[in-house]
Scaffold this motif. Structure first.
Motif, PDB file in Angstrom:
ATOM      1  N   SER A 167      52.637  -4.751  55.635  1.00  0.00           N
ATOM      2  CA  SER A 167      52.410  -3.418  56.204  1.00  0.00           C
ATOM      3  C   SER A 167      53.434  -3.120  57.302  1.00  0.00           C
ATOM      4  O   SER A 167      54.000  -2.013  57.343  1.00  0.00           O
ATOM      5  CB  SER A 167      50.983  -3.343  56.745  1.00  0.00           C
TER       6      SER A 167
ATOM      7  N   GLN B 210      56.471  -0.290  57.209  1.00  0.00           N
ATOM      8  CA  GLN B 210      56.734   0.678  58.284  1.00  0.00           C
ATOM      9  C   GLN B 210      58.215   0.604  58.705  1.00  0.00           C
ATOM     10  O   GLN B 210      58.859   1.642  58.919  1.00  0.00           O
ATOM     11  CB  GLN B 210      55.815   0.407  59.487  1.00  0.00           C
TER      12      GLN B 210
ATOM     13  N   TYR C  62      60.314   2.299  56.078  1.00  0.00           N
ATOM     14  CA  TYR C  62      60.257   3.761  56.202  1.00  0.00           C
ATOM     15  C   TYR C  62      61.139   4.249  57.349  1.00  0.00           C
ATOM     16  O   TYR C  62      61.869   5.250  57.221  1.00  0.00           O
ATOM     17  CB  TYR C  62      58.820   4.261  56.406  1.00  0.00           C
ATOM     18  N   LYS C  63      61.061   3.515  58.457  1.00  0.00           N
ATOM     19  CA  LYS C  63      61.911   3.890  59.615  1.00  0.00           C
ATOM     20  C   LYS C  63      63.393   3.744  59.258  1.00  0.00           C
ATOM     21  O   LYS C  63      64.231   4.604  59.597  1.00  0.00           O
ATOM     22  CB  LYS C  63      61.572   3.041  60.829  1.00  0.00           C
TER      23      LYS C  63
END
Length: 179
Positions: A153, A157, A160-161
């Motif tokens: 997870s 993240q 995505y960043k």
């Protein structure tokens, strides 16, 4: 209430009937009874009932004597009664014994059912204990899976960043290239 004086004497005289009168009455009643029952031998002399009357001492009523009906042989009746009573009691005892046998069979069946239920419960308990042991042995692996999931997870993240940042860079690069 007890009779006293003249009443007691009158009652006493009534109860002591002269033998001649009772013998004559017996013969008269016996003749009628003999005509009615031709098969049965006379067992006891029957006495005709006395008619209630008054005594000269003050109007005391006389009692009627009970006349027993001519009965068949009392021994046969007693024997028949005892046989029927024995049959009745035998039936009662048989029914009671059968009730107890039924209860005994029901108790045995119930005991067997409880034994089966006990065995099933023991098997369920044993299987539950095995499952708990297996779960306990798998717990470290489950903890690792949870940690990996958290890391995935966090990595997602980060991806995505990074993707957003790379899009920004690409947009700047294109902007700079156009100039």
């Amino acid at each position: 209430m007890a009779a006293t004086g003249d009443e007691a004497a009158a009652m006493d005289s009534i109860s002591r009937e002269p033998a001649a009168v009772s013998a004559g009455l017996s013969r008269a009643a016996g003749g009628v009874a003999q005509a009615e029952r031709t098969e049965d031998p006379p067992e006891a002399p029957s006495v005709a009932p006395k008619k209630p009357g008054t005594n000269a001492d003050g109007g005391v009523e006389t009692a009627e004597e009970a006349v027993e009906p001519a009965e068949p042989d009392i021994n046969e009746l007693c024997s028949d009664m005892f046989e029927k009573m024995a049959i009745f009691l035998q039936g009662e005892l048989t029914a009671t014994c059968e009730d107890y046998l039924l209860l005994e069979n029901m108790n045995k069946l119930t005991s067997l059912k409880y034994m089966e239920m006990k065995d099933i419960t023991i098997n369920i308990s044993r299987n539950l204990q095995d499952l708990n042991d297996k779960y306990a042995s798998l717990q470290p692996y489950l903890d690792q899976i949870n940690k990996i999931e958290e890391q995935v997870s966090a990595l997602e993240q980060a991806a995505y960043k990074l993707d957003a940042y790379s899009k920004k860079l690409e947009a700047r690069f294109k902007k700079l290239e156009k100039r």
